[in-house]
Write an enzyme that holds these catalytic residues in place. Structure first.
Site, mmCIF file in Angstrom:
data_model
loop_
_atom_site.group_PDB
_atom_site.id
_atom_site.type_symbol
_atom_site.label_atom_id
_atom_site.label_comp_id
_atom_site.label_asym_id
_atom_site.label_seq_id
_atom_site.Cartn_x
_atom_site.Cartn_y
_atom_site.Cartn_z
ATOM 1 N N ASP A 26 7.180 49.277 -4.022
ATOM 2 C CA ASP A 26 7.551 48.052 -3.318
ATOM 3 C C ASP A 26 8.670 48.352 -2.336
ATOM 4 O O ASP A 26 9.331 49.389 -2.415
ATOM 5 C CB ASP A 26 8.021 46.992 -4.314
ATOM 6 C CG ASP A 26 6.874 46.446 -5.148
ATOM 7 O OD1 ASP A 26 5.730 46.547 -4.697
ATOM 8 O OD2 ASP A 26 7.134 45.947 -6.257
ATOM 9 N N ASP A 356 7.399 44.072 -9.753
ATOM 10 C CA ASP A 356 8.403 43.177 -10.333
ATOM 11 C C ASP A 356 7.859 41.799 -10.658
ATOM 12 O O ASP A 356 8.471 41.059 -11.419
ATOM 13 C CB ASP A 356 9.601 43.032 -9.394
ATOM 14 C CG ASP A 356 9.183 42.574 -7.998
ATOM 15 O OD1 ASP A 356 7.985 42.334 -7.792
ATOM 16 O OD2 ASP A 356 10.063 42.484 -7.114
ATOM 17 N N ASP A 360 1.841 41.540 -10.734
ATOM 18 C CA ASP A 360 1.772 43.002 -10.637
ATOM 19 C C ASP A 360 1.352 43.652 -11.947
ATOM 20 O O ASP A 360 1.192 44.877 -12.005
ATOM 21 C CB ASP A 360 3.135 43.568 -10.221
ATOM 22 C CG ASP A 360 3.493 43.208 -8.785
ATOM 23 O OD1 ASP A 360 2.560 43.012 -7.990
ATOM 24 O OD2 ASP A 360 4.687 43.115 -8.465
#
Length: 795
Positions: A26, A356, A360
């Site tokens: 990310d 997070d 996900d």
């Protein structure tokens, strides 16, 4: 690893991370500081590069901006001023905190607005998600309702039909005007690495409309119809939010690339923003042919005509893909799964992914190693992960790679040292017994050598901390043999040196040192200096080879990093001191005799010679070792993988037949077990019958001798025998009722398989010898009722 901000939930993930070949990371919080601030804004047709003066804005803007930001944000998001005069703490969503900080920078208060309009007064809230990429809130007003919307700039702009100018007047906002703002405002902001957010509003007026952008209603709108509610908006402003790249991230990414790990960035930001951040991080190299696309283009390239993901199409995209922007959690999952399933490379890719959010979870589960954020991550993401980054920092992932490789190398170091000692010790004992009818090394001495080789060496070699040197090589791969060609060269090379020294001392030692030979001594003879020198020299060479075993990749500087491992130093010195005590004081217990200072000097000199010999072994090219020696295990493993893959493909082809095959196999096993039961029961029946007949004859003889001196009629004997046999068979049937029930059930369920040749009708060669005399047993004397009972039992 906990000290390096890696909370390991699954232990095997640590070793797997050492062989990772791809990391899908990310952006927000992992590559960046996750401390966002508004640095640019576009309000009323004016592009501000600094925070605008609130008093110079039109009156219409002032209330709309403050209320739109304060109300259309999670009430848990807030700015907490620091007591020591430092930077204020951002609590909650970082993007919303940036907008709230923008209000504070304009010397306004968002808390007063929230106190006036509490959460209970909100009519409807459309929370942010990865699909709509926006958040909207409806509040009541004196004339009706007002809708505030914020979200991804290019998405919210498409829902706007009006815009406010610098004087606060409402102007039409055509698609051409939208494209102009995208090219002149949004794209330049994104090119500077800014996240662009658009704020808009819409008024619902009951009765007559007062403005050109108002929507009138007679009945309260259906707030569940989001598509009809969130459209026809009026654009307020566009802000550019900066999330600075962590200063240590570019160097960490360079280490990953040098270590053979490809880093890909998966983010929900604009393509231009993602490209700018990726360039600053070092993910994008101008000299490489890379691919930067958004989620829409990504799905367009990998989906076939039926809308399904095609692995063939996917393999054309992922090797060059470096940045995936405007992506959804589903896109991340497809990316991870596609890379893992790809067969383009010789060895399957080992993929690590960070996440997070709650959505996900599937990607974290699918990845070989899933990293969850310890600070900003949700509980669902943490539960789905293998390792939790307690500081949300990308550099912690690099440390996890170092730890994983260190574990692998520690095992390899120990194996290299242990196999060398094993080869030498076994050959010395075997050849000594063959040549001189005795082993130069006694059993108690071999026990001490094994203690050095196993327990102490494992502690010394496995406690070395990871270093940057581990990132200077490529990943091993899934099927690489644990014992490499370099390790094989070292094992053979050092074994040759040690065997040569030991046998030279065995046959030439007495003449060289002018001492008595220990060869040919009696089994109860006292220890000699000859064999003590051999034992002591062997231990010295083993201790020096322990230093050589610290390097398994052909490094010449074997002492590099030794100061970082105090455990190794303490164990090595302790072992050396213990060896001196054993030799000088051990006596008959360790079968040693004290050595002179000169003899000790030669033992240490020959041991240090192993260090010098190691430099010569390193000079020998690794290519001199045949590949088949080290790759036989890997080839066998790959062959097993191919066989397993073929079996899986066959199972996929048969589809529904799999259950039938399993049922037939189980049926066959039941038939074989029932054969055993039948044979065993037949034997029991024969024994029971013989016992009954024997008891009958014994009782008959006893009664005849006591009551009737003459013979009794045969009919009476048979009648009594029939009665006793009936009782015996009834009891036997009672005790074997579980088998009878199972057999009846089996017969009923196996009628549909009568035409299937499951088991050969020929007698089993295993079961046949159970009762070879069964056919020759005497005929049973039973009545018709007994025969019926026996038949039911046999069935």
């Amino acid at each position: 690893m906990m000290d390096d901000n890696n909370l390991v939930r699954h232990l095997d993930a640590c070793e797997t991370m050492g062989n990772a070949t791809a990391i899908c990371s990310d952006k927000t919080g992992t590559l960046t500081t996750n401390r966002m601030t508004v640095v640019q804004s576009y309000i009323g047709g004016v592009h501000y590069k600094q925070v605008p003066n609130f008093e110079t804005l039109a009156a219409n803007f002032r209330e709309l901006i403050v209320w739109g930001i304060a109300i259309n944000s999670g009430y848990t998001s807030r700015i907490q001023l620091s007591d020591d005069g430092g930077l204020p703490a951002q609590l909650g969503n970082k993007t919303e905190c940036a907008l709230l900080g923008f209000v504070l920078d304009m010397k306004q208060s968002y808390e007063s607005v929230r106190q006036e309009v509490t959460e209970e007064h909100l009519t409807k809230v459309y929370t942010f998600n990865s699909v709509r990429k926006s958040m909207s809130t409806v509040i009541p007003t004196n004339k009706g309702y007002r809708l505030f919307t914020k979200g991804a700039s290019e998405i919210v702009l498409k829902k706007c039909t009006h815009i406010l100018d610098c004087k606060g007047q409402v102007l039409p906002f055509s698609p051409e005007d939208q494209d102009k703002i995208v090219k002149t405002v949004i794209e330049p902001m994104a090119s500077d690495g800014l996240r662009t957010i658009c704020l808009a509003y819409k008024d619902f007026v009951k009765g007559e409309s007062e403005g050109v952008n108002d929507v009138t209603f007679s009945e309260e709108p259906d707030w569940e119809e989001e598509g009809d509610i969130v459209k026809g908006l009026t654009c307020l402003l566009v802000v550019g939010i900066e999330d600075p790249v962590r200063p240590e991230v570019p160097n960490a990414i360079k280490k990953c690339q040098r270590a053979g790990i490809c880093v890909r960035m998966v983010t929900g930001d604009n393509v231009n923003t993602a490209r700018s951040i990726a360039t600053k991080c070092g993910i994008l190299d101008p000299n490489e042919d890379f691919l930067v696309i958004d989620g829409k283009e990504f799905n367009k390239r990998i989906l076939d005509e039926d809308g399904e993901v095609s692995q063939e199409l996917f393999d054309k995209v992922w090797p060059k893909l470096r940045v995936l922007a405007r992506s959804s959690p589903q896109d991340k999952y497809v990316l991870v799964k596609g890379i893992i399933d790809s067969k383009m490379s010789t060895a399957r890719e080992v993929v690590a992914v960070t996440g997070d959010g709650t959505n996900d979870g599937p990607a974290l589960k699918k990845a070989d190693v899933g990293f969850a954020m310890g600070i900003s991550g949700t509980d669902v993401a943490k539960e789905a992960s293998d390792i939790i980054l307690t500081d949300d920092n990308f550099t912690s992932i690099v440390k996890a790679v170092m730890w994983g490789r260190n574990v692998y190398d520690s095992i390899a170091k120990f194996l290299q040292f242990q196999l060398t000692v094993n080869v030498v010790a076994v050959l010395v004992a075997f050849l000594g017994a063959c040549i001189i009818d005795d082993s130069p090394l006694r059993a108690i001495q071999m026990l001490w050598v094994n203690l050095i080789m196993d327990t102490l060496a494992s502690l010394a070699l496995a406690t070395e901390l990871p270093s940057e040197e581990l990132l200077e090589r490529k990943p091993y791969g899934r099927t690489k043999a644990l014992i490499s060609r370099t390790m094989t060269k070292n094992i053979i090379g050092h074994a040759i040196y040690q065997l040569t020294v030991i046998f030279c001392l065995l046959f030439l030692g007495p003449q060289f040192f002018d001492i008595d030979s220990g060869i040919g001594g009696d089994i109860h003879s006292p220890p000699t200096q000859h064999f003590t020198i051999i034992f002591n020299t062997f231990v010295m060479m083993t201790l020096c080879n322990e230093v050589n075993a610290r390097k398994i990749h052909g490094q010449r500087n074997i002492l590099e990093g030794l100061q970082r491992n105090p455990v190794f130093i303490v164990i090595w010195i302790g072992t050396f001191i213990a060896q001196i005590v054993l030799v000088q004081v051990g006596g008959s217990v360790f079968y040693t005799k004290g050595l002179t200072l000169e003899q000790w000097f030669w033992c240490i000199f020959l041991g240090i010679g192993d260090l010098i010999w190691g430099q010569l072994v390193t000079t020998v090219p690794t290519s001199a070792i045949p590949k088949n020696v080290c790759r036989r295990l890997r080839g066998r493993h790959e062959e097993d993988e191919e066989v397993d893959h073929d079996i899986m493909m066959e199972e996929e082809d048969v589809g529904g037949r799999r259950g039938q095959i399993l049922w037939v196999r189980g049926l066959t096993r039941l038939q074989q077990q029932l054969r055993v039961v039948r044979a065993f029961k037949s034997t029991l029946e024969d024994l029971e019958e013989k016992r009954s007949i024997h008891s009958f004859h014994s009782l008959h003889s006893l009664r005849s001798s006591r009551s009737h001196p003459g013979p009794r009629p045969i009919s009476e004997d048979l009648s009594n025998h029939h009665q006793r046999l009936r009782i015996t068979m009834t009891d036997a049937t009672h005790y074997r009722s579980p088998h009878t029930f199972a057999e009846r059930t089996f017969k009923a369920k196996s009628q549909s398989f009568e035409n299937v040749p499951l088991v050969s009708k020929q007698p089993s060669p295993v079961l046949a010898p159970i009762n070879p005399a069964h056919k020759e047993s005497p005929p049973k004397i039973v009545s018709q009722l007994d025969q019926k009972g026996v038949t039911e039992t046999s069935i």
